[in-house]
Design a protein around this motif. Structure first.
Motif, mmCIF file in Angstrom:
data_model
loop_
_atom_site.group_PDB
_atom_site.id
_atom_site.type_symbol
_atom_site.label_atom_id
_atom_site.label_comp_id
_atom_site.label_asym_id
_atom_site.label_seq_id
_atom_site.Cartn_x
_atom_site.Cartn_y
_atom_site.Cartn_z
ATOM 1 N N VAL A 124 0.835 -1.202 0.000
ATOM 2 C CA VAL A 124 0.000 0.000 0.000
ATOM 3 C C VAL A 124 0.870 1.253 0.000
ATOM 4 N N LEU A 125 1.939 1.239 0.795
ATOM 5 C CA LEU A 125 2.823 2.394 0.873
ATOM 6 C C LEU A 125 3.639 2.574 -0.406
ATOM 7 N N GLU A 126 3.974 1.468 -1.060
ATOM 8 C CA GLU A 126 4.744 1.541 -2.306
ATOM 9 C C GLU A 126 3.897 2.015 -3.478
ATOM 10 N N GLU A 127 2.597 1.684 -3.444
ATOM 11 C CA GLU A 127 1.709 2.015 -4.558
ATOM 12 C C GLU A 127 0.465 2.724 -4.039
ATOM 13 N N PRO A 128 0.628 3.942 -3.502
ATOM 14 C CA PRO A 128 -0.540 4.666 -2.969
ATOM 15 C C PRO A 128 -1.531 5.006 -4.071
ATOM 16 N N ARG A 129 -2.813 4.884 -3.750
ATOM 17 C CA ARG A 129 -3.863 5.175 -4.725
ATOM 18 C C ARG A 129 -4.440 6.558 -4.473
ATOM 19 N N GLY A 130 -4.419 7.403 -5.492
ATOM 20 C CA GLY A 130 -5.012 8.718 -5.372
ATOM 21 C C GLY A 130 -4.257 9.620 -4.414
ATOM 22 N N ASN A 131 -4.976 10.609 -3.896
ATOM 23 C CA ASN A 131 -4.388 11.599 -2.991
ATOM 24 C C ASN A 131 -4.578 11.115 -1.556
ATOM 25 N N VAL A 132 -3.527 10.538 -0.985
ATOM 26 C CA VAL A 132 -3.615 9.970 0.362
ATOM 27 C C VAL A 132 -2.429 10.428 1.205
ATOM 28 N N VAL A 133 -2.651 10.464 2.521
ATOM 29 C CA VAL A 133 -1.566 10.717 3.465
ATOM 30 C C VAL A 133 -1.724 9.720 4.614
ATOM 31 N N PHE A 134 -0.663 8.961 4.870
ATOM 32 C CA PHE A 134 -0.646 7.995 5.959
ATOM 33 C C PHE A 134 0.157 8.561 7.131
ATOM 34 N N PHE A 135 -0.377 8.391 8.340
ATOM 35 C CA PHE A 135 0.358 8.728 9.556
ATOM 36 C C PHE A 135 0.529 7.429 10.342
ATOM 37 N N LEU A 136 1.762 6.944 10.367
ATOM 38 C CA LEU A 136 2.088 5.722 11.090
ATOM 39 C C LEU A 136 2.722 6.111 12.418
ATOM 40 N N LEU A 137 2.203 5.571 13.508
ATOM 41 C CA LEU A 137 2.663 5.956 14.837
ATOM 42 C C LEU A 137 3.270 4.762 15.559
#
Length: 323
Positions: free
Chosen positions: A145-158
């Motif tokens: 998922v992180l290698e191939e993000p779909r569309g306009n996304v922002v991930f916050f991993l904690l």
């Protein structure tokens, strides 16, 4: 457990972490946001609050019209939905609340399905807590998922410790570290942002060991503040007690695994504070306290495993502890 929008429900002001604020504000206003951020630091240090502030600035319909770092108006529809915890573009995968249960493959599959949908406001926001606790299958799925993000996304991993996060996941994220705040910064923030009385703010800042979330909770409840002061005094006394006295204490908790777990958490926090204080003094001797802190962290990790014999691990920690 996946909870839509939940991380933006509480309206807490950001205390401290000015460098992180400035860095993330620059990303937001220059349009150079990464698709994935890894926030690391102790629990309650302010990672979630910072993530909320960044997301509010990203989603605000009036962004760019105000002043201050990571401005959001708090009045537009997007801000209201975010604060209510009902914004359709915010999605959370939470392992931290599940305690012994890690992130699973089905968690990441649901996240991927959500990312494939059209975003209400143009940007999907995903929070993942605690990304250091993840099964191998889930880690592989998340990596894709992180290698191939779909569309306009922002991930916050904690996560609490960056070393506990798989290197392959680390490499796909922009890493932002958080450290405990000084007592002065924390006390001043409680007074200015939350209108806490000076005496209460000073005590809460000292007892929290630089963790803003803990300080805010203590400052909000006189009863919790008093209890915490008593508990920390008791823990400090126990750390200096004889082995016989420690074993008497262990006997009292032998059928109370939750109390044992709380002792690990509070003792590690107390020792970390001792190390920090010793480092500030020319004649400070932080090595013994640091060794004791490391020992407890190792025992706590074993204690939290489902197959660990909790009473034996607890007693072993008490016996080997030297401060």
């Amino acid at each position: 457990m996946c909870i839509n929008g939940r991380l933006l429900q509480k309206d807490k002001a950001m205390i401290g972490h000015q460098r992180q604020l400035q860095l993330l504000d620059m990303y937001v206003h220059s349009g150079t946001m990464s698709h994935a951020y890894l926030f690391t630091g102790p629990r309650h240090v302010g990672k979630l609050t910072m993530a909320r502030v960044v997301v509010a600035a990203l989603l605000c319909e009036k962004k760019g019209t105000g002043t201050g770092l990571l401005f959001s108006c708090s009045a537009c529809n997007a801000c209201r939905l975010a604060r209510a915890g009902t914004h359709p573009d915010i999605y959370t995968v939470d392992a931290e609340e599940r305690e012994e249960h890690p992130l699973r493959l089905e968690d990441i599959q649901r996240l991927r399905e959500r990312a494939a949908l059209s975003a209400y406001g143009g940007t999907h926001i995903f929070f993942i807590r605690d990304v250091s606790r993840v099964t191998r299958e889930a880690a592989n799925a998340l990596l894709k998922v992180l290698e191939e993000p779909r569309g306009n996304v922002v991930f916050f991993l904690l996560a609490s410790v960056v070393g506990d996060v798989l290197p392959t996941i680390q490499s796909r994220c922009a890493h932002v570290r958080f450290w405990p705040l000084s007592e002065d910064v924390l006390s001043a923030g409680l007074q200015s942002e939350h209108r806490v009385k000076e005496e209460t703010a000073l005590l809460a800042a000292r007892l929290s060991r630089g963790l803003a979330g803990v300080a805010f909770r203590l400052a909000s409840s006189p009863e919790q503040l008093k209890t915490e002061a008593q508990e920390q005094e008791h823990i400090a006394t126990l750390l200096d007690a004889s082995i016989a006295e420690r074993m008497n204490y262990a006997e009292k908790l032998r059928e109370k695994p939750e109390a044992m777990r709380e002792w690990f958490t509070k003792s590690i926090t107390t020792l970390a504070g001792t190390v920090h204080a010793a480092l500030q003094k020319p004649d400070g001797r932080p090595v013994v306290a640091a060794d004791a802190c490391r020992l407890l962290m190792e025992r706590e990790e074993q204690f939290l495993k489902p197959y660990g014999v909790k009473r034996i691990l607890f007693e072993d920690a008490l016996i080997q502890l030297e401060t």
